[in-house]
Design an enzyme around this catalytic site. Sequence first.
Site, PDB file in Angstrom:
ATOM      1  N   CYS A  98       0.693  -1.116  -0.069  1.00 28.23           N
ATOM      2  CA  CYS A  98      -0.059   0.106  -0.127  1.00 28.23           C
ATOM      3  C   CYS A  98       0.777   1.146   0.056  1.00 28.23           C
ATOM      4  O   CYS A  98       1.421   1.426  -0.933  1.00 28.23           O
ATOM      5  CB  CYS A  98      -1.008   0.317   1.269  1.00 28.23           C
ATOM      6  SG  CYS A  98      -2.424   1.329   1.054  1.00 28.23           S
ATOM      7  N   HIS A 192      -3.582  -5.065   0.608  1.00 28.90           N
ATOM      8  CA  HIS A 192      -3.154  -5.437   1.985  1.00 28.90           C
ATOM      9  C   HIS A 192      -3.077  -6.904   2.214  1.00 28.90           C
ATOM     10  O   HIS A 192      -4.141  -7.449   2.760  1.00 28.90           O
ATOM     11  CB  HIS A 192      -4.079  -4.653   3.135  1.00 28.90           C
ATOM     12  CG  HIS A 192      -3.461  -3.355   3.246  1.00 28.90           C
ATOM     13  ND1 HIS A 192      -2.534  -2.915   3.877  1.00 28.90           N
ATOM     14  CD2 HIS A 192      -3.997  -2.066   2.846  1.00 28.90           C
ATOM     15  CE1 HIS A 192      -2.432  -1.554   4.084  1.00 28.90           C
ATOM     16  NE2 HIS A 192      -3.278  -1.106   3.173  1.00 28.90           N
ATOM     17  N   GLU A 194      -1.664  -8.588   4.238  1.00 23.41           N
ATOM     18  CA  GLU A 194      -1.433  -9.028   5.845  1.00 23.41           C
ATOM     19  C   GLU A 194      -2.752  -8.738   6.493  1.00 23.41           C
ATOM     20  O   GLU A 194      -2.564  -8.957   7.644  1.00 23.41           O
ATOM     21  CB  GLU A 194      -0.314  -8.328   6.401  1.00 23.41           C
ATOM     22  CG  GLU A 194      -0.580  -6.688   6.740  1.00 23.41           C
ATOM     23  CD  GLU A 194      -0.846  -5.827   5.678  1.00 23.41           C
ATOM     24  OE1 GLU A 194      -1.232  -4.761   5.834  1.00 23.41           O
ATOM     25  OE2 GLU A 194      -0.889  -6.227   4.532  1.00 23.41           O
TER      26      GLU A 194
END
Length: 252
Positions: A98, A192, A194
Amino acid sequence: MTTFDTTSDARGVVRMTVVQSSPDVTLDTWAELLDLDLRVVRAYDGDPLPALHEVGDGLVVLGGHMSAYDDARAPWLPALRDLLLAAATTGLPTLGICLGAQLLAVAGGGRVEVAAPPGIEVGATRVFWRGEAADDPVLGALAGGDAPVERVASAHGDAVVDLPPGAVWLASSNMYPYQAFRLGSALGVQFHPEASWASLAGWCDRYDDVDTAAVLAAYDAHAAEIADGGRRLAESFATEVRGAVARGAVSA
């Protein structure tokens, strides 16, 4: 900040630095998935950024709530852009997530638009892999094979609008063209991989014009695929870091 000897030792321990720019944008689910010796640099809390030779065997730059140009708000950003470009051009396995991807783009000579139209991209995002993605040493784990990942988790209002010269374009979405790209040994992803459900919920609540309940309902419909994609990317990146160590590929 945890410190460690920055070279792999005789026991085969592989070490990696993670740079965190906002307190609520963390490694999240990847804290367990990245089976490496991790050092987290909390730049927002005053931790100094390492020099390239202090990074270890790999580098991850996480997201954050500032823009890629917001040097006054986040005075570590110029040094972080320099670190990303140095890592990308010396063979160090690097991943920008990001904001990290946006910083990588700017560092390499690309451009990010702040508060880009058509607006905030948040929640379960349909991603379209380009042909080059299947051959990428890291992203191929999501884009290649018989079951490519089609949904990822997103939360951003700024966007890369021009890739750096020499970058390889790897993925797009319906809202924004540059969901993933590679610059040298660095991979940038706008999404994202994660992020957990709880993190996404917290980020949604920061926006007045985002319907958190609707976003989370759409996320829930694709939660298993999103989690699988996050796991694949974490494991693939860790494998790339270990492989670079075995090859002696990094030239500081």
